[in-house]
Motif scaffolding. Structure first.
Motif, PDB file in Angstrom:
ATOM      1  N   PRO A   1      -4.973  -1.354 -16.156  1.00 38.98           N
ATOM      2  CA  PRO A   1      -6.242  -2.013 -16.500  1.00 38.98           C
ATOM      3  C   PRO A   1      -7.031  -1.119 -17.452  1.00 38.98           C
ATOM      4  O   PRO A   1      -6.804   0.087 -17.505  1.00 38.98           O
ATOM      5  N   THR A   2      -7.946  -1.716 -18.195  1.00 42.26           N
ATOM      6  CA  THR A   2      -8.822  -0.914 -19.058  1.00 42.26           C
ATOM      7  C   THR A   2      -9.721  -0.045 -18.178  1.00 42.26           C
ATOM      8  O   THR A   2      -9.984   1.107 -18.488  1.00 42.26           O
ATOM      9  N   SER A   3     -10.170  -0.624 -17.072  1.00 39.73           N
ATOM     10  CA  SER A   3     -10.895   0.168 -16.076  1.00 39.73           C
ATOM     11  C   SER A   3     -10.686  -0.459 -14.713  1.00 39.73           C
ATOM     12  O   SER A   3     -10.248  -1.610 -14.608  1.00 39.73           O
ATOM     13  N   GLY A   4     -10.959   0.313 -13.679  1.00 43.53           N
ATOM     14  CA  GLY A   4     -10.779  -0.183 -12.314  1.00 43.53           C
ATOM     15  C   GLY A   4      -9.529   0.398 -11.679  1.00 43.53           C
ATOM     16  O   GLY A   4      -8.758   1.114 -12.333  1.00 43.53           O
ATOM     17  N   SER A   5      -9.325   0.086 -10.407  1.00 43.21           N
ATOM     18  CA  SER A   5      -8.217   0.705  -9.674  1.00 43.21           C
ATOM     19  C   SER A   5      -7.443  -0.293  -8.818  1.00 43.21           C
ATOM     20  O   SER A   5      -7.995  -1.288  -8.357  1.00 43.21           O
ATOM     21  N   VAL A   6      -6.158   0.032  -8.641  1.00 44.16           N
ATOM     22  CA  VAL A   6      -5.293  -0.727  -7.733  1.00 44.16           C
ATOM     23  C   VAL A   6      -4.781   0.272  -6.706  1.00 44.16           C
ATOM     24  O   VAL A   6      -4.175   1.281  -7.080  1.00 44.16           O
ATOM     25  N   THR A   7      -5.019   0.004  -5.427  1.00 36.89           N
ATOM     26  CA  THR A   7      -4.557   0.930  -4.386  1.00 36.89           C
ATOM     27  C   THR A   7      -3.669   0.185  -3.405  1.00 36.89           C
ATOM     28  O   THR A   7      -3.986  -0.935  -2.999  1.00 36.89           O
ATOM     29  N   TYR A   8      -2.539   0.805  -3.064  1.00 35.33           N
ATOM     30  CA  TYR A   8      -1.648   0.249  -2.040  1.00 35.33           C
ATOM     31  C   TYR A   8      -1.888   0.985  -0.728  1.00 35.33           C
ATOM     32  O   TYR A   8      -2.145   2.198  -0.730  1.00 35.33           O
ATOM     33  N   PHE A   9      -1.778   0.249   0.369  1.00 39.08           N
ATOM     34  CA  PHE A   9      -1.990   0.858   1.692  1.00 39.08           C
ATOM     35  C   PHE A   9      -0.825   0.546   2.616  1.00 39.08           C
ATOM     36  O   PHE A   9      -0.213  -0.523   2.532  1.00 39.08           O
ATOM     37  N   ARG A  10      -0.557   1.485   3.487  1.00 37.31           N
ATOM     38  CA  ARG A  10       0.392   1.242   4.572  1.00 37.31           C
ATOM     39  C   ARG A  10      -0.259   1.787   5.840  1.00 37.31           C
ATOM     40  O   ARG A  10      -0.642   2.956   5.883  1.00 37.31           O
ATOM     41  N   HIS A  11      -0.405   0.925   6.833  1.00 31.97           N
ATOM     42  CA  HIS A  11      -1.078   1.285   8.081  1.00 31.97           C
ATOM     43  C   HIS A  11      -2.407   1.991   7.814  1.00 31.97           C
ATOM     44  O   HIS A  11      -2.703   3.033   8.403  1.00 31.97           O
ATOM     45  N   GLY A  12      -3.162   1.466   6.868  1.00 28.07           N
ATOM     46  CA  GLY A  12      -4.513   1.978   6.621  1.00 28.07           C
ATOM     47  C   GLY A  12      -4.572   3.203   5.730  1.00 28.07           C
ATOM     48  O   GLY A  12      -5.659   3.662   5.392  1.00 28.07           O
ATOM     49  N   LYS A  13      -3.408   3.750   5.344  1.00 23.40           N
ATOM     50  CA  LYS A  13      -3.425   4.954   4.491  1.00 23.40           C
ATOM     51  C   LYS A  13      -2.970   4.600   3.092  1.00 23.40           C
ATOM     52  O   LYS A  13      -1.995   3.855   2.920  1.00 23.40           O
ATOM     53  N   ALA A  14      -3.635   5.163   2.096  1.00 25.13           N
ATOM     54  CA  ALA A  14      -3.228   4.903   0.705  1.00 25.13           C
ATOM     55  C   ALA A  14      -1.844   5.497   0.464  1.00 25.13           C
ATOM     56  O   ALA A  14      -1.562   6.619   0.885  1.00 25.13           O
ATOM     57  N   VAL A  15      -0.965   4.709  -0.163  1.00 24.89           N
ATOM     58  CA  VAL A  15       0.397   5.179  -0.455  1.00 24.89           C
ATOM     59  C   VAL A  15       0.692   4.936  -1.940  1.00 24.89           C
ATOM     60  O   VAL A  15       0.032   4.133  -2.595  1.00 24.89           O
ATOM     61  N   ASP A  16       1.727   5.645  -2.436  1.00 25.40           N
ATOM     62  CA  ASP A  16       2.053   5.518  -3.869  1.00 25.40           C
ATOM     63  C   ASP A  16       2.791   4.225  -4.178  1.00 25.40           C
ATOM     64  O   ASP A  16       2.630   3.666  -5.258  1.00 25.40           O
ATOM     65  N   ASP A  17       3.634   3.807  -3.236  1.00 25.61           N
ATOM     66  CA  ASP A  17       4.507   2.656  -3.508  1.00 25.61           C
ATOM     67  C   ASP A  17       4.434   1.617  -2.421  1.00 25.61           C
ATOM     68  O   ASP A  17       4.163   1.929  -1.270  1.00 25.61           O
ATOM     69  N   LEU A  18       4.745   0.397  -2.822  1.00 24.75           N
ATOM     70  CA  LEU A  18       4.822  -0.708  -1.872  1.00 24.75           C
ATOM     71  C   LEU A  18       6.025  -1.533  -2.324  1.00 24.75           C
ATOM     72  O   LEU A  18       6.233  -1.684  -3.530  1.00 24.75           O
ATOM     73  N   SER A  19       6.806  -2.028  -1.367  1.00 28.67           N
ATOM     74  CA  SER A  19       7.939  -2.844  -1.828  1.00 28.67           C
ATOM     75  C   SER A  19       7.414  -4.236  -2.179  1.00 28.67           C
ATOM     76  O   SER A  19       6.895  -4.965  -1.329  1.00 28.67           O
ATOM     77  N   ILE A  20       7.519  -4.561  -3.452  1.00 31.94           N
ATOM     78  CA  ILE A  20       7.007  -5.841  -3.950  1.00 31.94           C
ATOM     79  C   ILE A  20       8.107  -6.529  -4.756  1.00 31.94           C
ATOM     80  O   ILE A  20       8.675  -5.933  -5.676  1.00 31.94           O
ATOM     81  N   GLY A  21       8.423  -7.758  -4.390  1.00 33.27           N
ATOM     82  CA  GLY A  21       9.362  -8.558  -5.165  1.00 33.27           C
ATOM     83  C   GLY A  21       8.568  -9.371  -6.178  1.00 33.27           C
ATOM     84  O   GLY A  21       7.475  -9.850  -5.872  1.00 33.27           O
ATOM     85  N   TYR A  22       9.119  -9.512  -7.382  1.00 34.27           N
ATOM     86  CA  TYR A  22       8.349 -10.168  -8.459  1.00 34.27           C
ATOM     87  C   TYR A  22       9.221 -11.168  -9.203  1.00 34.27           C
ATOM     88  O   TYR A  22      10.298 -10.829  -9.674  1.00 34.27           O
ATOM     89  N   LEU A  23       8.725 -12.371  -9.257  1.00 33.64           N
ATOM     90  CA  LEU A  23       9.356 -13.380 -10.117  1.00 33.64           C
ATOM     91  C   LEU A  23       8.421 -13.584 -11.303  1.00 33.64           C
ATOM     92  O   LEU A  23       7.358 -14.193 -11.166  1.00 33.64           O
ATOM     93  N   PRO A  24       8.773 -13.029 -12.478  1.00 35.44           N
ATOM     94  CA  PRO A  24       7.883 -13.188 -13.625  1.00 35.44           C
ATOM     95  C   PRO A  24       7.862 -14.616 -14.132  1.00 35.44           C
ATOM     96  O   PRO A  24       8.810 -15.376 -13.912  1.00 35.44           O
ATOM     97  N   GLN A  25       6.782 -14.955 -14.818  1.00 33.85           N
ATOM     98  CA  GLN A  25       6.648 -16.323 -15.332  1.00 33.85           C
ATOM     99  C   GLN A  25       7.684 -16.604 -16.406  1.00 33.85           C
ATOM    100  O   GLN A  25       8.404 -17.586 -16.365  1.00 33.85           O
ATOM    101  N   LYS A  26       7.728 -15.712 -17.368  1.00 30.38           N
ATOM    102  CA  LYS A  26       8.727 -15.907 -18.423  1.00 30.38           C
ATOM    103  C   LYS A  26       9.818 -14.911 -18.133  1.00 30.38           C
ATOM    104  O   LYS A  26       9.541 -13.735 -17.978  1.00 30.38           O
TER     105      LYS A  26
END
Ligand SMILES: Nc1ncnc2c1ncn2[C@@H]1O[C@H](COP(=O)(O)OP(=O)(O)OP(=O)(O)O)[C@@H](O)[C@H]1O
Length: 236
Positions: free
Chosen positions: A61-86
């Motif tokens: 983002p130009t500004s702002g933050s995205v944080t992932y959590f696991r059991h209430g603690k901030a973590v670096d990664d999250l397993s996310i599956g993604y189906l892109p539009q194109k």
């Protein structure tokens, strides 16, 4: 589905995205809770795909933050599956349906046998068992979309992000995909972008409209559909 669990797994704060001087997203704040099924709609060019890519950390983002959590603690990664539009795959690339689906397991790298078993299971689930060795250049748009959906779900991610999963999918498979999404929503946190809200809105527990800014609808599903239709009649 009522949102009983309030455990935050993704938090977006003060997200703004500009392309040169053009504002794509402004002042976006929202949390994804474990078990949410979030339906996202909005006008063409409203910033839905941009928001998903920021949430996936594929785009800064130009500004702002995205944080992932696991059991209430901030973590670096999250397993996310993604189906892109194109789809990002060059259809001239000589890769088979099975290989596309298997590529969703790269991070996990299970043993050969387990890999084969799961690929075969997902290939069947996607109704592609008769096309498993076919190269992607020979598939219809809907078949390729199903192969890519298979790739997104094979690792059984904690979060699934689907950007217009019904694109290219013919009517015969639409209900099949809806049923699959409903089934997945019992075990996975889901974010789903669609212009076609009539069925999806009824399955989701949260409804967002993205039109450069974010509006969360707290009205009934019918009202959401009505509001979204009103938002931009040309695109929905
Ligand atoms: N790489 C890029 N470079 C410049 N502008 C971009 C880029 N990607 C997106 N945009 C612009 O950002 C805005 C939001 O685009 P985005 O694709 O996120 O909208 P959307 O809501 O997903 O649209 P649609 O419903 O048509 O898929 C648009 O004005 C688009 O032109």
């Amino acid at each position: 589905m009522e949102n009983k669990e309030k455990e935050i797994i993704i938090s977006l704060r003060d997200i703004c995205k500009k392309w040169d001087d053009k504002i794509a997203l402004e002042d976006i704040n929202f949390d994804v809770h474990r078990g949410d099924f979030i339906a996202i709609t909005g006008p063409n060019g409203g910033g839905k795909t941009t928001l998903l890519r920021i949430l996936l950390r594929l785009l800064k983002p130009t500004s702002g933050s995205v944080t992932y959590f696991r059991h209430g603690k901030a973590v670096d990664d999250l397993s996310i599956g993604y189906l892109p539009q194109k789809n990002m795959i060059d259809s001239r690339f000589p890769i088979s349906v099975e290989e596309v689906i298997a590529s969703g397991l790269i991070a996990e790298s299970p043993g050969k046998e387990e890999m084969r078993r799961r690929v075969s299971e997902v290939t069947k689930l996607m109704g592609l068992e008769n096309h498993s060795s076919q190269t992607i250049g020979n598939l219809s748009g809907g078949q390729l979309q199903r192969a890519l959906l298979g790739r997104a779900i094979i690792a059984r991610p904690r979060v699934l992000v689907l950007d217009e999963p019904l694109s290219y999918v013919d009517k015969r498979f639409e209900h099949y995909i809806y049923d699959l999404v409903a089934e997945l929503s019992h075990s996975t946190t889901l974010l789903l972008v669609s212009h076609e809200m009539s069925t999806i809105a009824g399955m989701a527990n949260r409804h967002l409209i993205i039109d450069h800014r974010l509006t969360e609808c707290h009205s009934s599903h019918h009202q959401v559909h009505y509001d979204c239709d009103d938002d931009d009649g040309s695109s929905m």
